[in-house]
Design a protein around this motif. Structure first.
Motif, PDB file in Angstrom:
ATOM      1  N   MET A   1       6.350  31.590  52.984  1.00 61.26           N
ATOM      2  CA  MET A   1       5.385  30.522  52.939  1.00 61.26           C
ATOM      3  C   MET A   1       4.459  30.743  51.744  1.00 61.26           C
ATOM      4  N   LYS A   2       4.362  29.721  50.908  1.00 59.97           N
ATOM      5  CA  LYS A   2       3.512  29.822  49.726  1.00 59.97           C
ATOM      6  C   LYS A   2       2.058  29.580  50.079  1.00 59.97           C
ATOM      7  N   ARG A   3       1.189  30.270  49.366  1.00 60.22           N
ATOM      8  CA  ARG A   3      -0.246  30.061  49.550  1.00 60.22           C
ATOM      9  C   ARG A   3      -0.635  28.755  48.857  1.00 60.22           C
ATOM     10  N   PRO A   4      -1.641  28.065  49.380  1.00 58.91           N
ATOM     11  CA  PRO A   4      -2.061  26.792  48.786  1.00 58.91           C
ATOM     12  C   PRO A   4      -2.614  26.977  47.372  1.00 58.91           C
ATOM     13  N   ASN A   5      -2.251  26.053  46.491  1.00 59.56           N
ATOM     14  CA  ASN A   5      -2.795  26.100  45.136  1.00 59.56           C
ATOM     15  C   ASN A   5      -4.148  25.390  45.111  1.00 59.56           C
ATOM     16  N   ILE A   6      -4.739  25.258  43.942  1.00 54.78           N
ATOM     17  CA  ILE A   6      -6.088  24.693  43.842  1.00 54.78           C
ATOM     18  C   ILE A   6      -6.131  23.229  44.290  1.00 54.78           C
ATOM     19  N   ILE A   7      -5.095  22.468  43.990  1.00 56.78           N
ATOM     20  CA  ILE A   7      -5.054  21.062  44.407  1.00 56.78           C
ATOM     21  C   ILE A   7      -4.923  20.974  45.922  1.00 56.78           C
ATOM     22  N   HIS A   8      -4.065  21.812  46.509  1.00 56.62           N
ATOM     23  CA  HIS A   8      -3.924  21.830  47.964  1.00 56.62           C
ATOM     24  C   HIS A   8      -5.252  22.185  48.628  1.00 56.62           C
ATOM     25  N   ARG A   9      -5.936  23.188  48.076  1.00 61.42           N
ATOM     26  CA  ARG A   9      -7.219  23.602  48.665  1.00 61.42           C
ATOM     27  C   ARG A   9      -8.257  22.482  48.593  1.00 61.42           C
ATOM     28  N   LEU A  10      -8.243  21.705  47.511  1.00 63.88           N
ATOM     29  CA  LEU A  10      -9.150  20.569  47.396  1.00 63.88           C
ATOM     30  C   LEU A  10      -8.822  19.523  48.468  1.00 63.88           C
ATOM     31  N   ILE A  11      -7.545  19.221  48.625  1.00 67.51           N
ATOM     32  CA  ILE A  11      -7.124  18.281  49.671  1.00 67.51           C
ATOM     33  C   ILE A  11      -7.542  18.807  51.044  1.00 67.51           C
ATOM     34  N   HIS A  12      -7.352  20.110  51.278  1.00 70.89           N
ATOM     35  CA  HIS A  12      -7.728  20.717  52.565  1.00 70.89           C
ATOM     36  C   HIS A  12      -9.223  20.550  52.832  1.00 70.89           C
ATOM     37  N   ARG A  13     -10.051  20.755  51.803  1.00 72.18           N
ATOM     38  CA  ARG A  13     -11.505  20.646  51.991  1.00 72.18           C
ATOM     39  C   ARG A  13     -11.882  19.224  52.412  1.00 72.18           C
ATOM     40  N   ILE A  14     -11.224  18.254  51.805  1.00 73.65           N
ATOM     41  CA  ILE A  14     -11.494  16.862  52.164  1.00 73.65           C
ATOM     42  C   ILE A  14     -11.050  16.596  53.603  1.00 73.65           C
ATOM     43  N   LEU A  15      -9.863  17.110  53.959  1.00 75.29           N
ATOM     44  CA  LEU A  15      -9.320  16.873  55.288  1.00 75.29           C
ATOM     45  C   LEU A  15     -10.107  17.562  56.402  1.00 75.29           C
ATOM     46  N   MET A  16     -10.884  18.586  56.063  1.00 77.90           N
ATOM     47  CA  MET A  16     -11.654  19.317  57.068  1.00 77.90           C
ATOM     48  C   MET A  16     -12.872  18.541  57.565  1.00 77.90           C
ATOM     49  N   TYR A  17     -13.347  17.580  56.792  1.00 74.15           N
ATOM     50  CA  TYR A  17     -14.520  16.818  57.215  1.00 74.15           C
ATOM     51  C   TYR A  17     -14.188  15.999  58.452  1.00 74.15           C
ATOM     52  N   ARG A  18     -15.054  16.105  59.433  1.00 73.56           N
ATOM     53  CA  ARG A  18     -14.807  15.463  60.731  1.00 73.56           C
ATOM     54  C   ARG A  18     -14.475  13.968  60.608  1.00 73.56           C
ATOM     55  N   PRO A  19     -15.211  13.160  59.815  1.00 70.92           N
ATOM     56  CA  PRO A  19     -14.860  11.736  59.732  1.00 70.92           C
ATOM     57  C   PRO A  19     -13.452  11.509  59.156  1.00 70.92           C
ATOM     58  N   VAL A  20     -13.053  12.339  58.222  1.00 69.82           N
ATOM     59  CA  VAL A  20     -11.708  12.208  57.643  1.00 69.82           C
ATOM     60  C   VAL A  20     -10.670  12.576  58.700  1.00 69.82           C
ATOM     61  N   THR A  21     -10.914  13.676  59.399  1.00 66.80           N
ATOM     62  CA  THR A  21      -9.999  14.096  60.468  1.00 66.80           C
ATOM     63  C   THR A  21      -9.891  13.013  61.537  1.00 66.80           C
ATOM     64  N   GLU A  22     -11.031  12.469  61.944  1.00 63.85           N
ATOM     65  CA  GLU A  22     -11.019  11.448  62.994  1.00 63.85           C
ATOM     66  C   GLU A  22     -10.289  10.187  62.555  1.00 63.85           C
ATOM     67  N   PHE A  23     -10.378   9.863  61.269  1.00 62.01           N
ATOM     68  CA  PHE A  23      -9.675   8.685  60.753  1.00 62.01           C
ATOM     69  C   PHE A  23      -8.170   8.931  60.668  1.00 62.01           C
ATOM     70  N   LEU A  24      -7.788  10.091  60.136  1.00 62.10           N
ATOM     71  CA  LEU A  24      -6.371  10.355  59.887  1.00 62.10           C
ATOM     72  C   LEU A  24      -5.585  10.799  61.124  1.00 62.10           C
ATOM     73  N   ALA A  25      -6.232  11.495  62.042  1.00 56.69           N
ATOM     74  CA  ALA A  25      -5.517  12.064  63.192  1.00 56.69           C
ATOM     75  C   ALA A  25      -4.636  11.047  63.914  1.00 56.69           C
ATOM     76  N   PRO A  26      -5.146   9.877  64.273  1.00 58.27           N
ATOM     77  CA  PRO A  26      -4.276   8.944  65.006  1.00 58.27           C
ATOM     78  C   PRO A  26      -3.247   8.233  64.123  1.00 58.27           C
ATOM     79  N   ARG A  27      -3.368   8.357  62.813  1.00 61.69           N
ATOM     80  CA  ARG A  27      -2.480   7.644  61.897  1.00 61.69           C
ATOM     81  C   ARG A  27      -1.413   8.532  61.265  1.00 61.69           C
ATOM     82  N   THR A  28      -1.627   9.836  61.279  1.00 63.71           N
ATOM     83  CA  THR A  28      -0.741  10.763  60.587  1.00 63.71           C
ATOM     84  C   THR A  28       0.699  10.670  61.068  1.00 63.71           C
TER      85      THR A  28
END
Length: 158
Positions: A1-28
């Motif tokens: 398993m590869k470690r996340p690169n800088i772009i992945h980590r940026l995406i992860h930081r955005i996805l960690m925010y509760r409003p983003v998680t709440e929006f995406l969770a039912p749609r993913t």
């Protein structure tokens, strides 16, 4: 398993925010299911975050029917770990109960199906795979905080 690169980590930081998680969770699931269908089971949109994505086919604990779920897979040697975070919700995801009741499941990874048997990791083994998961996606720690007092389980597929 590869470690996340800088772009992945940026995406992860955005996805960690509760409003983003709440929006995406039912749609993913719908979005990733669509991408799996048009790529013949080889790709999902969630892969843009650098995650290994699997489609797990379980038998419903209550319904007895076949159910497909799309999950992040933490692959390590000959095992796949699934983290029952449920996006930090207070209850376990349904697939967790499905695998406890009927451990045999089918996993599709990169368009290839394979049968696995699931079991819940405990003790040091659970901690090891939890840490691998957090190393791959730090958002799991946020989910752990949100899910408290529920302990987020690690399910191993072998």
């Amino acid at each position: 398993m590869k470690r996340p690169n800088i772009i992945h980590r940026l995406i992860h930081r955005i996805l960690m925010y509760r409003p983003v998680t709440e929006f995406l969770a039912p749609r993913t699931k719908a979005i990733d299911t669509f991408f799996l269908k048009i790529t013949k089971g080889k790709h999902t949109l969630s892969e843009l975050a650098g995650w290994n994505i699997v489609q797990v086919t379980t038998i419903g604990a209550k319904s007895g029917k076949e159910i497909k779920v799309i999950l992040i897979a933490i692959a390590h040697k000959d095992k796949i770990a699934l983290i029952a975070s449920n996006f930090g919700c207070p209850n376990n995801p349904n697939w967790y109960f499905n695998l406890l009741k009927t451990p045999e499941c089918k996993v599709q990874l990169n368009g290839v199906d394979q049968v696995y048997v699931a079991r819940e990791a405990v003790g040091e083994e659970s901690e090891k795979f939890w840490q691998l998961a957090v190393d791959h996606y730090a958002g799991y720690e946020k989910y752990k905080e949100r899910a408290a007092p529920r302990r987020i389980s690690v399910i191993l597929l072998e």
